[in-house]
Enzyme design. Structure first.
Site, PDB file in Angstrom:
ATOM      1  N   GLY A 135       0.821  -1.216   0.000  1.00 45.70           N
ATOM      2  CA  GLY A 135       0.000   0.000   0.000  1.00 45.70           C
ATOM      3  C   GLY A 135       0.846   1.255   0.000  1.00 45.70           C
ATOM      4  O   GLY A 135       0.957   1.948   1.014  1.00 45.70           O
ATOM      5  N   SER A 137       1.053   3.539  -3.250  1.00 45.32           N
ATOM      6  CA  SER A 137       0.450   4.565  -4.115  1.00 45.32           C
ATOM      7  C   SER A 137      -0.925   5.010  -3.646  1.00 45.32           C
ATOM      8  O   SER A 137      -1.671   4.257  -3.029  1.00 45.32           O
ATOM      9  CB  SER A 137       0.317   4.014  -5.543  1.00 45.32           C
ATOM     10  OG  SER A 137       1.532   3.507  -5.986  1.00 45.32           O
ATOM     11  N   SER A 169      -2.139  -4.196  -5.807  1.00 44.08           N
ATOM     12  CA  SER A 169      -2.229  -5.492  -6.477  1.00 44.08           C
ATOM     13  C   SER A 169      -2.584  -6.579  -5.476  1.00 44.08           C
ATOM     14  O   SER A 169      -1.982  -6.671  -4.400  1.00 44.08           O
ATOM     15  CB  SER A 169      -0.899  -5.846  -7.147  1.00 44.08           C
ATOM     16  OG  SER A 169      -0.574  -4.889  -8.119  1.00 44.08           O
ATOM     17  N   GLU A 255      12.340  -4.620  -4.829  1.00 38.92           N
ATOM     18  CA  GLU A 255      11.258  -4.576  -5.793  1.00 38.92           C
ATOM     19  C   GLU A 255      11.761  -4.353  -7.208  1.00 38.92           C
ATOM     20  O   GLU A 255      11.084  -4.703  -8.164  1.00 38.92           O
ATOM     21  CB  GLU A 255      10.329  -3.418  -5.397  1.00 38.92           C
ATOM     22  CG  GLU A 255       8.871  -3.768  -5.558  1.00 38.92           C
ATOM     23  CD  GLU A 255       7.969  -2.559  -5.341  1.00 38.92           C
ATOM     24  OE1 GLU A 255       7.969  -2.022  -4.229  1.00 38.92           O
ATOM     25  OE2 GLU A 255       7.269  -2.191  -6.279  1.00 38.92           O
ATOM     26  N   GLU A 375      10.931   7.302 -15.911  1.00 36.66           N
ATOM     27  CA  GLU A 375      11.416   8.686 -15.755  1.00 36.66           C
ATOM     28  C   GLU A 375      11.949   8.896 -14.335  1.00 36.66           C
ATOM     29  O   GLU A 375      12.997   9.520 -14.140  1.00 36.66           O
ATOM     30  CB  GLU A 375      10.286   9.686 -16.043  1.00 36.66           C
ATOM     31  CG  GLU A 375       9.876   9.775 -17.510  1.00 36.66           C
ATOM     32  CD  GLU A 375       9.101   8.560 -18.003  1.00 36.66           C
ATOM     33  OE1 GLU A 375       8.473   7.864 -17.177  1.00 36.66           O
ATOM     34  OE2 GLU A 375       9.130   8.277 -19.218  1.00 36.66           O
TER      35      GLU A 375
HETATM   36  C1  LIG Z   1       0.125  -3.037 -13.002  1.00 43.35           C
HETATM   37  C2  LIG Z   1       0.426  -2.138 -11.853  1.00 43.35           C
HETATM   38  C3  LIG Z   1       0.464  -2.656 -10.562  1.00 43.35           C
HETATM   39  C4  LIG Z   1       0.711  -1.812  -9.478  1.00 43.35           C
HETATM   40  N1  LIG Z   1       0.715  -2.341  -8.218  1.00 43.35           N
HETATM   41  C5  LIG Z   1       0.904  -1.525  -7.160  1.00 43.35           C
HETATM   42  C6  LIG Z   1       0.843  -2.016  -5.828  1.00 43.35           C
HETATM   43  O1  LIG Z   1       0.613  -3.203  -5.599  1.00 43.35           O
HETATM   44  N2  LIG Z   1       1.007  -1.165  -4.802  1.00 43.35           N
HETATM   45  C7  LIG Z   1       1.262   0.171  -4.989  1.00 43.35           C
HETATM   46  O2  LIG Z   1       1.436   0.896  -4.026  1.00 43.35           O
HETATM   47  N3  LIG Z   1       1.332   0.686  -6.244  1.00 43.35           N
HETATM   48  C8  LIG Z   1       1.156  -0.129  -7.325  1.00 43.35           C
HETATM   49  N4  LIG Z   1       1.210   0.392  -8.603  1.00 43.35           N
HETATM   50  C9  LIG Z   1       1.344   1.838  -8.778  1.00 43.35           C
HETATM   51  C10 LIG Z   1       2.699   2.320  -9.279  1.00 43.35           C
HETATM   52  O3  LIG Z   1       3.650   2.239  -8.304  1.00 43.35           O
HETATM   53  C11 LIG Z   1       2.480   3.752  -9.793  1.00 43.35           C
HETATM   54  O4  LIG Z   1       1.681   3.646 -10.931  1.00 43.35           O
HETATM   55  C12 LIG Z   1       3.746   4.459 -10.148  1.00 43.35           C
HETATM   56  O5  LIG Z   1       4.463   4.758  -9.011  1.00 43.35           O
HETATM   57  C13 LIG Z   1       3.480   5.755 -10.932  1.00 43.35           C
HETATM   58  O6  LIG Z   1       2.528   6.559 -10.331  1.00 43.35           O
HETATM   59  P1  LIG Z   1       1.277   7.098 -11.170  1.00 43.35           P
HETATM   60  O7  LIG Z   1       0.670   5.973 -11.859  1.00 43.35           O
HETATM   61  O8  LIG Z   1       0.437   7.890 -10.252  1.00 43.35           O
HETATM   62  O9  LIG Z   1       1.888   8.047 -12.271  1.00 43.35           O
HETATM   63  P2  LIG Z   1       2.330   9.571 -12.090  1.00 43.35           P
HETATM   64  O10 LIG Z   1       3.229   9.705 -10.942  1.00 43.35           O
HETATM   65  O11 LIG Z   1       1.129  10.431 -12.154  1.00 43.35           O
HETATM   66  O12 LIG Z   1       3.208   9.792 -13.390  1.00 43.35           O
HETATM   67  C14 LIG Z   1       2.648   9.995 -14.667  1.00 43.35           C
HETATM   68  C15 LIG Z   1       3.778  10.236 -15.648  1.00 43.35           C
HETATM   69  O13 LIG Z   1       4.503  11.401 -15.283  1.00 43.35           O
HETATM   70  C16 LIG Z   1       5.866  11.100 -15.119  1.00 43.35           C
HETATM   71  N5  LIG Z   1       6.440  11.896 -14.054  1.00 43.35           N
HETATM   72  C17 LIG Z   1       5.942  12.097 -12.807  1.00 43.35           C
HETATM   73  N6  LIG Z   1       6.773  12.854 -12.098  1.00 43.35           N
HETATM   74  C18 LIG Z   1       7.824  13.141 -12.900  1.00 43.35           C
HETATM   75  C19 LIG Z   1       9.030  13.886 -12.730  1.00 43.35           C
HETATM   76  N7  LIG Z   1       9.330  14.485 -11.589  1.00 43.35           N
HETATM   77  N8  LIG Z   1       9.896  13.956 -13.765  1.00 43.35           N
HETATM   78  C20 LIG Z   1       9.618  13.323 -14.942  1.00 43.35           C
HETATM   79  N9  LIG Z   1       8.494  12.628 -15.150  1.00 43.35           N
HETATM   80  C21 LIG Z   1       7.608  12.534 -14.136  1.00 43.35           C
HETATM   81  C22 LIG Z   1       5.907   9.638 -14.796  1.00 43.35           C
HETATM   82  O14 LIG Z   1       7.154   9.073 -15.107  1.00 43.35           O
HETATM   83  C23 LIG Z   1       4.801   9.110 -15.663  1.00 43.35           C
HETATM   84  O15 LIG Z   1       5.259   8.926 -16.970  1.00 43.35           O
HETATM   85  C24 LIG Z   1       0.949  -0.433  -9.696  1.00 43.35           C
HETATM   86  C25 LIG Z   1       0.932   0.073 -10.998  1.00 43.35           C
HETATM   87  C26 LIG Z   1       0.659  -0.757 -12.072  1.00 43.35           C
HETATM   88  C27 LIG Z   1       0.645  -0.171 -13.446  1.00 43.35           C
END
Ligand SMILES: Cc1cc2nc3c(=O)[nH]c(=O)nc-3n(C[C@H](O)[C@H](O)[C@H](O)COP(=O)(O)OP(=O)(O)OC[C@H]3O[C@@H](n4cnc5c(N)ncnc54)[C@H](O)[C@@H]3O)c2cc1C
Lengths: 388, 359
Positions: A135, A137, A169, A255, A375
């Site tokens: 937990g 995100s 997940s 991880e 990124e």
């Molecule tokens: C299949 C899957 C399973 C997952 N399972 C888990 C889980 O079990 N537990 C959990 O906690 N999380 C989980 N996640 C979440 C995952 O960790 C997040 O999706 C990830 O950290 C990115 O966050 P976000 O999706 O909010 O994207 P955002 O942070 O909103 O980013 C969107 C885009 O902006 C870019 N970006 C953001 N900030 C910057 C910056 N400073 N400089 C350059 N680019 C930037 C990112 O690289 C990305 O391309 C899962 C995600 C997926 C897809």
């Protein structure tokens, strides 16, 4: 550059024991498949939830392998565990149920957990009877993990936790998860990383609501987990209050550097080799060779990190490198298979190649997002080499 | 073929856009997942869109491939769950070519291997037409078949009622129906068509997918730009991060390239027809380039959308899954690249330039 890539090297494990173990795992996997107990698929460590499979692995002693015997573990070496996990991944076996527990929860509990927490969870993890979620995100905190809004408020004998986690997940099947929460307000001018803590929260706790979030394929893997006044007693705090950021960061090294960061599409790669082998011409062999060279190299890198993680060496930057290179490789396998085989992907196809390709195409965008986006990883590496 | 003025073309796309905007909402697209939206189809038919590009005296609405392509671009942009490419540029065209009437219901077609043999009472058709869009909902599968005889093989068109075939159901990764149509039946009549028809059908198929892809990329770019402006991390919108800006710029470049490729090929084929080497070259180049753009652009769009874009709830997938599907239909970029390379090598060092410039 050397400061980033130099990690204590351990010769790739070729000891007799690892070889014997590998052979055992292969035999087991052959039997399981022959008995129709699983069908290989891509991204099985996310998508292949099969608790009975996990328990059969446990019965062989292949879960919690590196945990000490006093907690039910098998006291095996990191390289032995590595051999088992990579064999499982390469075969596309359904390992999702125990994946997080085995990969990071066990080691974290061992490192930061109290004696009571270890006794409560580690033996169950080793038996394949206790599964975990992560937990971290939240809706407004993805890449910017330190901005989590889930809050722990001090109360009699523990903490009241409120907030919303997303993309969790396996939360709908798992028994408990680690929750990253803010336990002290952000201080003006202070570090954003201060004041964060981790809690161990059973998913059947009062105040926990789990809702499915379907993947674009319609599959249900991740969830929204809402915490409303969830009471966490003091003895379920993980590690130190206020030390959450440091703990989470060390978890992320586990991880990010494992073989699942470059083997998610291996079943497709194997099918590609099979298809090329049936060809009478040599088309595709050069592209295949280039892919294999990359895969071989990734494995060398990842193995060495595994060895030094076991030695307690911080590996944040090398792990970020492996994940970036590895997940890009996983995507390239998909492209190569698509282009070399002229197969149209169809998720429901009776043709293995077409189905594997569809799974890979549809899951691939997640590879470079989950566990830290490319990124963000490159930002870490840039800082590591001193350009940021 | 009547040529539209720019104004007429703009009016056509504006009218199509109006209609599709109202009817291809995310809710509606989700509801018609795995199916053809037959209600939308009826509206399109009523408005005369389903037979654009087919001459009026052949039962169409007039216009040529420029008009049909303009319409398909809009359909691609809206991820319209209807087989418009089939009813206009492909099956519709085959019927018109054979002098056969357009059906009231849906006509569809695909690539296949079908033989026709004269028998008592007509022709026996045997073979498979592969991955046919909307076959389950169609009235006719328009089949291009080979008649093997004493001399050179002849090509014939047969309008086959779907009811007389058997279907092996399938889908592409966007959930669009792609059924294999198995044929083993006798049809009373077939119509002989010119020898190059099979090649032309394949070129038209590839061109249709290129045009659809270019359209879909507009929506993918629009959604991504919007999301990058709205989503905040680290106290700033994603669009404030240079790494994100660079990626979105690449996405914009891919969308522009796809349009240049698709539009160029449409123009070339509208001018010279499909039978010239320059047209074959243009269609192949366009299919390769739009397929590459589809891959790169979809990857960037998803990366920028983070986990949210990976969900069923988010509407990005309606376009990206179609990009992943269409890039492989009617020949992947690998097949078409191979063909381009082969053509160039056959033309030789001095022959490539004329191929490139079409003169
Ligand atoms: C299949 C899957 C399973 C997952 N399972 C888990 C889980 O079990 N537990 C959990 O906690 N999380 C989980 N996640 C979440 C995952 O960790 C997040 O999706 C990830 O950290 C990115 O966050 P976000 O999706 O909010 O994207 P955002 O942070 O909103 O980013 C969107 C885009 O902006 C870019 N970006 C953001 N900030 C910057 C910056 N400073 N400089 C350059 N680019 C930037 C990112 O690289 C990305 O391309 C899962 C995600 C997926 C897809």
């Amino acid at each position: 550059m050397t400061t980033v890539v130099e990690v204590p090297t351990t010769p790739a494990g070729v000891e007799a024991e690892v070889l014997r173990l590998r052979a055992e795992v292969r035999d087991f996997l052959r039997e399981e498949q022959a008995a129709g107990r699983f069908t290989p698929r891509c991204d099985a460590w996310l998508a292949g939830w099969d608790e009975s499979f996990s328990r059969r692995l446990a019965a062989r002693g292949w879960l919690g392998m590196t945990l000490p015997a006093e907690y039910g573990g098998h006291g095996r070496s990191t390289l032995e565990r590595y051999a088992v996990t990579e064999e499982l991944l390469a075969s596309g076996a359904p390992v999702a149920a125990h994946w997080f527990a085995d990969r990071q929860i066990g080691p974290s509990l061992l490192r930061y957990g109290t004696e009571a927490q270890r006794r409560r969870y580690l033996p169950a993890i080793v038996r394949g009877e206790c599964f975990f979620g992560i937990g971290m995100s939240e809706p407004d905190s993805g890449s910017d993990l330190a901005s989590v809004r889930t809050r722990g408020t001090r109360t009699e004998g523990g903490w009241l936790v409120d907030g919303t986690k997303v993309w969790t997940s396996g939360a709908h099947h798992a028994h408990a998860f680690f929750v990253l929460a803010r336990t002290a307000p952000l201080e003006e001018g202070g570090s954003r990383h201060a004041g964060l803590s981790q809690f161990v929260v059973p998913l059947d706790s009062p105040g926990v609501t789990i809702r499915p979030i379907e993947l674009l394929t319609g599959e249900h893997h991740f969830n929204e987990v809402v915490l409303e006044g969830v009471f966490v007693p003091d003895d379920m705090v993980l590690g130190e209050i206020g030390d959450g950021w440091h703990q989470v960061t060390s978890e992320l090294a586990f991880e990010r550097s494992g073989p699942e960061r470059f083997l998610s599409t291996y079943p497709l790669l194997a099918a590609l080799v099979g298809a090329l082998a049936e060809r009478t011409d040599s088309d595709g062999q050069r592209d295949l060779g280039a892919l294999l060279a990359r895969l071989w190299t990734l494995r060398q890198r990842s193995l060495r990190i595994a060895a030094s993680l076991a030695g307690g060496v911080a590996q944040e930057v090398p792990a970020a490198l492996v994940k970036d290179l590895g997940t890009r490789f996983e995507v390239e396998v998909v492209e190569a298979a698509r282009l070399l085989l002229d197969v149209e992907p169809d998720p429901g196809s009776a043709t293995t190649l077409s189905r594997l390709l569809a799974e890979a195409v549809l899951h691939a965008p997640g590879f470079t997002i989950r566990g830290g986006t490319s990124e963000i990883l490159r930002g870490l590496v840039a800082r590591g080499v001193g350009v940021r | 073929m009547t040529e539209s003025t720019q104004e007429e073309l703009a009016a056509l796309t504006a009218a199509a856009r109006d209609l599709l905007e109202d009817h291809c909402t995310p809710e509606r697209l989700a509801a018609s997942e795995g199916r053809t939206d037959l209600a939308l189809w009826a509206l399109l038919a009523e408005a005369g869109f389903t037979h654009v590009g087919i001459a009026e005296d052949a039962g169409g609405s007039g216009g040529g491939i420029v008009e049909a392509a303009a319409l398909l671009g809009v359909a691609g942009e809206h991820a319209a769950p209807v087989p418009l490419a089939e009813s206009t540029l492909l099956a519709g065209w085959l019927l018109a070519l054979a002098g056969l009437p357009q059906p009231d219901g849906l006509a569809t077609t695909g690539e296949g291997e079908v033989s026709a043999r004269p028998v008592d009472g007509g022709y026996r058709l045997q073979g498979t037409v592969r991955r046919v869009p909307a076959a389950r909902d169609a009235e006719l599968v328009v089949v291009l078949a080979r008649v093997d005889g004493d001399g050179a093989a002849r090509l014939v068109v047969a309008a086959v009622p779907v009811a007389g075939t058997s279907l092996v159901e399938g889908h592409n990764v966007a959930g669009e129906q792609r059924d294999d149509v198995l044929l083993d039946l006798v049809v009373p009549d077939v119509v002989e068509v010119r020898a190059g028809t099979a090649d032309e059908l394949r070129l038209r198929g590839a061109l249709s997918r290129s045009v659809l892809i270019a359209g879909a990329l507009d929506r993918v770019l629009r959604l991504t730009v919007r999301y990058a402006g709205e989503r905040r991390q680290f106290g700033r919108p994603l669009s404030a991060f240079q790494a994100v800006q660079q990626q979105v710029a690449l996405l914009a470049a891919e969308a522009a390239a796809a349009h240049a490729a698709a539009d160029g090929a449409v123009e070339q084929c509208a001018r010279d027809g499909f039978a010239t080497p320059a047209s074959a070259f243009a269609v192949a180049a366009a299919k390769v380039r739009t397929a590459q753009a589809a891959s790169t652009a979809a990857a960037i769009a998803h990366q920028v959308h983070g986990a949210l874009g990976m969900t069923r709830e988010h509407s990005l997938r309606f376009s990206t899954t179609r990009l992943w599907a269409w890039r492989s239909e009617w020949g992947s970029e690998a097949q078409w690249s191979q063909q381009l390379g082969r053509t160039a090598v056959a033309a030789g060092a001095d022959g490539v330039w004329p191929l490139l410039v079409g003169a």
